[in-house]
Design an enzyme around this catalytic site. Structure first.
Site, short mmCIF file in Angstrom:
data_model
loop_
_atom_site.label_atom_id
_atom_site.label_comp_id
_atom_site.label_asym_id
_atom_site.label_seq_id
_atom_site.Cartn_x
_atom_site.Cartn_y
_atom_site.Cartn_z
CB SER A 1 -48.60 13.30 -41.01
OG SER A 1 -48.59 12.82 -39.69
CB THR B 1 -44.46 16.18 -37.83
OG1 THR B 1 -44.26 16.71 -39.13
CG2 THR B 1 -43.12 15.89 -37.20
CB THR C 1 -42.26 14.61 -40.62
OG1 THR C 1 -43.44 15.13 -41.25
CG2 THR C 1 -41.05 15.15 -41.36
NE ARG D 1 -40.94 21.32 -46.92
CZ ARG D 1 -41.36 20.97 -45.72
NH1 ARG D 1 -41.42 19.70 -45.37
NH2 ARG D 1 -41.72 21.89 -44.84
CB VAL D 2 -35.32 18.90 -46.27
CG1 VAL D 2 -35.05 18.62 -44.81
CG2 VAL D 2 -34.88 17.72 -47.13
N GLY D 3 -38.03 19.96 -44.57
CA GLY D 3 -38.51 20.97 -43.62
C GLY D 3 -37.64 21.05 -42.39
CG ASP D 4 -39.70 21.81 -38.73
OD1 ASP D 4 -40.30 21.14 -39.60
OD2 ASP D 4 -40.17 22.02 -37.59
CB THR E 1 -45.78 19.09 -35.44
OG1 THR E 1 -46.73 19.74 -34.59
CG2 THR E 1 -45.19 17.89 -34.70
N GLY E 2 -45.64 21.20 -37.77
CA GLY E 2 -46.28 22.31 -38.47
C GLY E 2 -45.38 22.84 -39.56
N GLY F 1 -42.71 23.76 -41.45
CA GLY F 1 -41.29 23.66 -41.17
C GLY F 1 -40.51 24.88 -41.61
N1 ASP Z 1 -42.78 20.15 -39.79
C1 ASP Z 1 -42.94 19.22 -40.87
C2 ASP Z 1 -42.25 19.75 -42.08
O1 ASP Z 1 -42.23 20.94 -42.28
C3 ASP Z 1 -44.31 18.93 -41.27
C4 ASP Z 1 -45.36 19.18 -40.30
O2 ASP Z 1 -45.25 18.93 -39.14
O3 ASP Z 1 -46.36 19.66 -40.74
O4 ASP Z 1 -41.82 18.95 -42.87
#
Ligand code: ASP
Length: 362
Positions: free
Chosen positions: A76, A204, A222, A232-235, A255-256, A258
């Site tokens: 991850s 992450t 991550t 794609r970009v998350g948080d 984490t999680g 985003g």
């Molecule tokens: N937070 C990360 C994202 O959204 C991924 C993750 O932690 O699941 O890219």
């Protein structure tokens, strides 16, 4: 002026008194301390050791995060991360340094296994906070970061299996379930079978740290959502969401899912809640409640109207109190949610505080 060394050694003696009787997850208020995601246990341990040796908290957390980025078995983050839809590993990371109130980040970075180090170089050597895609890659190359193929054979096999199972109507044939490649079997064991079906599956590494004199830093890294859309970009690389530090208050990260965090600026929200007097754990729970209150799309809710995705927050305060909270008590892999802590009592996993009992299910 008290020398850093003296201060650190006296801080190292103090914790046992504070920690006595502190229930798990309430955060004893010991310094130095590192809190982070459960895959960051060794990372937290290393970061703590570095801070105990007098290293700056940001360099300490980056050193810890590098362990996870370099580890092909963590699928991850960094090298060996699960690729995007096209089979390309794209990495995101950010760093924030409390004492100087500076930050740096990179997103959709290809071919460089330590995006956290590149993020620090952005912070230190440019007038910018965030570089993305080919620009981030070019910047990394200019700074001498080696370009490598980040797609391991295991990650490639997992990606191929995902592609083969995408649709019954495309030209790929579903592989024989009885003859699953060991790499795919291992992935299912570690991340859960739903990781193939559910594009929200994730992982992450985040670390937040407070050193012996109360200086703070955070780092998040991550490979993003498994099989994400290219670009794609998350948080994780977004300052204020995936990580935020205010040296007068605390550090927080996530984490999680985003997308959910981006909509509430969770890192910033948690630091502001701590500024208002909430404990790190309660501030993390506040962020989860905010997500629960503001998630309206039916496709993201279970039959009781609860957010049906995993998301977790981690926080440490300037006094060294720490906490973590997660939306669901059980991870997609079926394991109970935990988080990593390292302080004078050692490095350990502690049970997560949570908003809902069970596992996220639509
Ligand atoms: N937070 C990360 C994202 O959204 C991924 C993750 O932690 O699941 O890219």
């Amino acid at each position: 002026m008290v020398s850093r060394r003296l201060f650190l050694s006296s801080a190292a003696l103090a914790p046992f008194a504070h920690a006595a009787g502190a229930p798990a997850g309430t955060g004893g208020g010991d310094r130095p301390v590192v809190v982070g995601s459960s895959n960051g246990l060794k990372a937290a341990e290393l970061a703590l050791a570095r801070m105990q040796a007098g290293v700056d908290p940001l360099d300490a957390v980056i050193a810890g995060v590098n362990l996870v980025e370099d580890d092909p078995n963590d699928m991850s983050v960094g090298y060996g991360g699960i690729p995007n839809e096209d089979g390309v590993v794209q990495l995101d990371a950010c760093v924030m340094h409390g004492p100087t109130a500076r930050a740096g980040a990179v997103a959709s970075l290809e071919g460089i296994k330590n995006p956290s180090k590149v993020a620090k170089a952005v912070m230190e050597t440019t007038d910018h906070i965030l570089l993305v895609g080919p620009g981030a890659r070019r910047f990394a190359e200019m700074n001498g970061f080696p370009v490598e193929n980040l797609l391991t054979d295991k990650a490639r096999k997992v990606w191929l299996y995902w592609k083969q199972n995408l649709s019954a109507k495309d030209k790929w044939l579903e592989p024989d379930a009885a003859k699953l490649d060991p790499a795919v079997q291992e992935f299912i064991r570690d991340y859960g079978r739903d990781s193939f079906r559910d594009p929200r599956s994730h992982g992450t590494v985040h670390l937040s740290a407070c050193d012996g004199r109360g200086d703070l830093a955070g780092c998040t890294s991550t490979s993003g959502l498994f099989f994400k859309m290219p670009g794609r970009v998350g948080d994780s690389p977004i300052i204020g969401a995936g990580c935020f530090v205010d040296n007068a208050v605390g550090s927080a990260g996530s984490t999680g899912r985003g997308e959910a965090n981006l909509l509430i600026s969770g890192g910033h929200l948690i630091v502001e809640r701590m500024r208002a007097g909430r404990s790190p754990k309660d501030a993390c729970l506040d962020a989860l409640r905010r997500i629960a209150e503001t998630t309206k799309e039916k496709r993201l809710l279970d039959d009781r109207g609860r957010p049906a995705f995993p998301i977790s927050f981690y926080a440490v305060s300037k006094s060294g109190a720490y906490g973590m909270a997660t939306m669901w008590s059980t991870r997609p892999s079926g394991k109970p949610a935990q988080f990593a802590v390292a302080d004078a009592r050692g490095a350990r996993l502690e049970a997560a505080a949570f908003l809902y009992e069970g596992m996220a299910t639509i």
